[in-house]
Design a protein around this motif. Structure first.
Motif: not given
Length: 180
Positions: A124-125, A127, A168, A173
């Motif tokens: 999703d990211s 992080d 991307d 995500g």
């Protein structure tokens, strides 16, 4: 759920016909370009066809390259596609598009073994990836509770990102690749 076909394709054309204002060609999967001949390109088109010798791919889709390519290069992309997991093809294309990849030989074709080493998945990211990595290596498990509480996760994740390429993903995500 939308299913998108990511099969790489080219539009090989008879270069002589193209240069003389006749659009003679057809869409072909890169995995099937070995079957393309001057004769097969001209099937269904009216002649005469003197001087027709060169086939050139004047368009393509689902390939991470710009501009026209030769038929042999299209075939190498087809081989690469067959070696890759079809679900990972968008990630392979993103890795090549990033410019931070290892090529197989002298062209743009990526080394799939290097891709497998570099690819850390779709997240999703970044992080989210960093959090999973920290948990997976038990980064703070042996730390005192106070140190864990005051650890700056945002700064750690930001610094960690310098070792990765993040692109991307087309369906949301990001793809994460470890820098080689």
């Amino acid at each position: 759920m939308t299913i998108t076909d990511t099969t790489p394709r080219v539009w090989p054309a008879c270069l002589n016909c193209y240069n003389n204002g006749r659009l003679v060609g057809q869409w072909v999967d890169c995995t099937d370009v070995s079957d393309v001949t001057i004769t097969s390109l001209h099937d269904g088109f009216r002649g005469p066809y003197s001087g027709c010798e060169v086939i050139w791919c004047i368009d393509h889709e689902n390939l991470p390259v710009k501009g026209e390519i030769g038929l042999a290069e299209a075939g190498r992309w087809g081989d690469c596609f067959e070696e890759a997991d079809p679900d990972q093809w968008p990630a392979v294309c993103a890795w090549v598009s990033s410019g931070c990849y290892i090529a197989e030989g002298t062209g743009d074709i990526p080394s799939m073994s290097q891709f497998e080493d570099a690819y850390q998945g779709q997240w999703d990211s970044f992080d989210d990836y960093a959090t999973q990595l920290a948990e997976g290596i038990a980064l703070t498990d042996d730390w005192p509770e106070e140190a864990q509480r005051y650890f700056n996760w945002e700064a750690w994740s930001r610094d960690l990102a310098f070792d990765y390429t993040v692109m991307d993903a087309p369906d949301g995500g990001v793809f994460v690749f470890r820098n080689c």
